[in-house]
Design a protein around this motif. Sequence first.
Motif, PDB file in Angstrom:
ATOM      1  N   ASN A  34       0.842  -1.193   0.000  1.00 40.29           N
ATOM      2  CA  ASN A  34       0.000   0.000   0.000  1.00 40.29           C
ATOM      3  C   ASN A  34       0.880   1.247   0.000  1.00 40.29           C
ATOM      4  O   ASN A  34       1.786   1.369   0.827  1.00 40.29           O
ATOM      5  CB  ASN A  34      -0.897   0.035   1.248  1.00 40.29           C
ATOM      6  CG  ASN A  34      -1.944  -1.061   1.251  1.00 40.29           C
ATOM      7  OD1 ASN A  34      -3.003  -0.942   0.670  1.00 40.29           O
ATOM      8  ND2 ASN A  34      -1.621  -2.166   1.917  1.00 40.29           N
ATOM      9  N   PHE A  35       0.635   2.153  -0.935  1.00 39.89           N
ATOM     10  CA  PHE A  35       1.282   3.457  -0.906  1.00 39.89           C
ATOM     11  C   PHE A  35       0.579   4.389  -1.888  1.00 39.89           C
ATOM     12  O   PHE A  35      -0.214   3.950  -2.728  1.00 39.89           O
ATOM     13  CB  PHE A  35       2.781   3.363  -1.238  1.00 39.89           C
ATOM     14  CG  PHE A  35       3.099   2.980  -2.662  1.00 39.89           C
ATOM     15  CD1 PHE A  35       3.114   3.928  -3.680  1.00 39.89           C
ATOM     16  CD2 PHE A  35       3.419   1.663  -2.984  1.00 39.89           C
ATOM     17  CE1 PHE A  35       3.422   3.578  -4.983  1.00 39.89           C
ATOM     18  CE2 PHE A  35       3.733   1.307  -4.275  1.00 39.89           C
ATOM     19  CZ  PHE A  35       3.735   2.269  -5.282  1.00 39.89           C
ATOM     20  N   ILE A  45      12.153   3.100  -3.170  1.00 36.00           N
ATOM     21  CA  ILE A  45      11.918   1.759  -2.648  1.00 36.00           C
ATOM     22  C   ILE A  45      13.279   1.112  -2.440  1.00 36.00           C
ATOM     23  O   ILE A  45      14.054   0.955  -3.393  1.00 36.00           O
ATOM     24  CB  ILE A  45      11.066   0.919  -3.614  1.00 36.00           C
ATOM     25  CG1 ILE A  45       9.742   1.644  -3.912  1.00 36.00           C
ATOM     26  CG2 ILE A  45      10.800  -0.456  -3.033  1.00 36.00           C
ATOM     27  CD1 ILE A  45       8.887   0.948  -4.954  1.00 36.00           C
ATOM     28  N   VAL A  46      13.588   0.746  -1.198  1.00 34.08           N
ATOM     29  CA  VAL A  46      14.900   0.190  -0.879  1.00 34.08           C
ATOM     30  C   VAL A  46      14.732  -1.165  -0.199  1.00 34.08           C
ATOM     31  O   VAL A  46      13.673  -1.485   0.336  1.00 34.08           O
ATOM     32  CB  VAL A  46      15.716   1.143   0.028  1.00 34.08           C
ATOM     33  CG1 VAL A  46      15.888   2.500  -0.625  1.00 34.08           C
ATOM     34  CG2 VAL A  46      15.054   1.306   1.397  1.00 34.08           C
ATOM     35  N   GLY A  47      15.816  -1.927  -0.229  1.00 33.85           N
ATOM     36  CA  GLY A  47      15.813  -3.251   0.379  1.00 33.85           C
ATOM     37  C   GLY A  47      16.862  -4.116  -0.280  1.00 33.85           C
ATOM     38  O   GLY A  47      17.429  -3.760  -1.316  1.00 33.85           O
ATOM     39  N   ALA A  48      17.132  -5.272   0.307  1.00 31.71           N
ATOM     40  CA  ALA A  48      18.161  -6.176  -0.223  1.00 31.71           C
ATOM     41  C   ALA A  48      17.679  -6.835  -1.511  1.00 31.71           C
ATOM     42  O   ALA A  48      16.497  -6.782  -1.868  1.00 31.71           O
ATOM     43  CB  ALA A  48      18.500  -7.231   0.825  1.00 31.71           C
ATOM     44  N   ASN A  49      18.624  -7.459  -2.234  1.00 32.30           N
ATOM     45  CA  ASN A  49      18.257  -8.256  -3.393  1.00 32.30           C
ATOM     46  C   ASN A  49      17.278  -9.349  -2.976  1.00 32.30           C
ATOM     47  O   ASN A  49      17.443  -9.998  -1.945  1.00 32.30           O
ATOM     48  CB  ASN A  49      19.500  -8.902  -4.011  1.00 32.30           C
ATOM     49  CG  ASN A  49      20.406  -7.897  -4.684  1.00 32.30           C
ATOM     50  OD1 ASN A  49      19.957  -6.840  -5.120  1.00 32.30           O
ATOM     51  ND2 ASN A  49      21.685  -8.219  -4.770  1.00 32.30           N
ATOM     52  N   LYS A 220       9.869  10.463   0.142  1.00 34.95           N
ATOM     53  CA  LYS A 220       9.493   9.427   1.103  1.00 34.95           C
ATOM     54  C   LYS A 220      10.063   8.091   0.651  1.00 34.95           C
ATOM     55  O   LYS A 220      10.449   7.918  -0.509  1.00 34.95           O
ATOM     56  CB  LYS A 220       7.974   9.358   1.279  1.00 34.95           C
ATOM     57  CG  LYS A 220       7.160   9.264   0.005  1.00 34.95           C
ATOM     58  CD  LYS A 220       5.680   9.454   0.310  1.00 34.95           C
ATOM     59  CE  LYS A 220       4.823   9.338  -0.947  1.00 34.95           C
ATOM     60  NZ  LYS A 220       3.390   9.563  -0.648  1.00 34.95           N
ATOM     61  N   ILE A 221      10.107   7.158   1.590  1.00 34.84           N
ATOM     62  CA  ILE A 221      10.793   5.887   1.383  1.00 34.84           C
ATOM     63  C   ILE A 221       9.917   4.725   1.827  1.00 34.84           C
ATOM     64  O   ILE A 221       9.209   4.818   2.832  1.00 34.84           O
ATOM     65  CB  ILE A 221      12.120   5.851   2.171  1.00 34.84           C
ATOM     66  CG1 ILE A 221      13.096   6.906   1.643  1.00 34.84           C
ATOM     67  CG2 ILE A 221      12.777   4.469   2.100  1.00 34.84           C
ATOM     68  CD1 ILE A 221      14.365   7.002   2.472  1.00 34.84           C
ATOM     69  N   ALA A 232       7.866   2.560   6.365  1.00 29.98           N
ATOM     70  CA  ALA A 232       7.614   3.578   5.347  1.00 29.98           C
ATOM     71  C   ALA A 232       7.454   4.934   6.018  1.00 29.98           C
ATOM     72  O   ALA A 232       6.968   5.024   7.149  1.00 29.98           O
ATOM     73  CB  ALA A 232       6.352   3.242   4.542  1.00 29.98           C
ATOM     74  N   GLY A 233       7.877   5.973   5.337  1.00 29.36           N
ATOM     75  CA  GLY A 233       7.735   7.305   5.898  1.00 29.36           C
ATOM     76  C   GLY A 233       8.498   8.338   5.105  1.00 29.36           C
ATOM     77  O   GLY A 233       9.094   8.042   4.055  1.00 29.36           O
TER      78      GLY A 233
END
Length: 263
Positions: A34-35, A45-49, A220-221, A232-233
């Motif tokens: 949701n966004f 949008i961040v995060g590991a592989n 925002k991320i 998220a924020g």
Amino acid sequence: MTDLINVENLTFVNRRKKARLFSSAKNFELGPINFSLKAGETLAIVGANGSGKSLLAKLLVGLEKPASGHISLNGDVLTKFNQRQRCFNVRMIFQNSNESLNPGITLGGILDEPLRLNTDLNLLQRAAKIEQTLQQVGLMPEHQFFYRHMLSDGQRQRVALARALILNPQVLVADEPFAALDPSVRSQIVNLLMNIQRDLGLGFIFISHNLGIVRHISDKIIVMKGGKIIEAGKTEVIFNWPKEEYTQKLVHTHQALINRQVT
């Protein structure tokens, strides 16, 4: 201000047909996601592989079909019946510009194809639009006669951006668009994107591992892990007051890298 794009309870299940050696077959489940995004905003949008970032990008541009949930653009739910609306308004910049550009077609041909297939513009009108878009991304009209191998990495990325912009979209989705660029060229492309966004009021969804760029350009991320949004924020809130342990590790690793570069 009304949301430009709104994602509600989006899910996807990637089913593996066969088990890998020494491991059982496991399904990858994405969501629920949701966004929302307003015109002129940048969402990173961040995060590991393997966290589901690129899969989410494919869902947004229609390359994959969700299991449930929906995506709305200007309040209208995007379905198979209005794919043309998505094609025009939600465009993607791919990770590897070299592989995404056909080596046997001139840049003009690459940019002409979406216009020829999706608009009623005649030959002269399409040629004018191609020249305008090339200049918009910092290239010369003469570049339309070039082939992929005649361009630098930075120029190829500008062509990828031009192809995304050619249909006058409202949202750009970029999956690691700067990963293959050296730092000086990367800075040029980042500034170009920010200027284009400011001039056109585009919504920008940016997927990256580079938290330095994320902090510089995003409003925002979303932090993803294992197909879920775990935090998220607003960008400065995430960087200064991360709540989740995983987010804290990402931010601390980024800060440690900056400190090493300074010393």
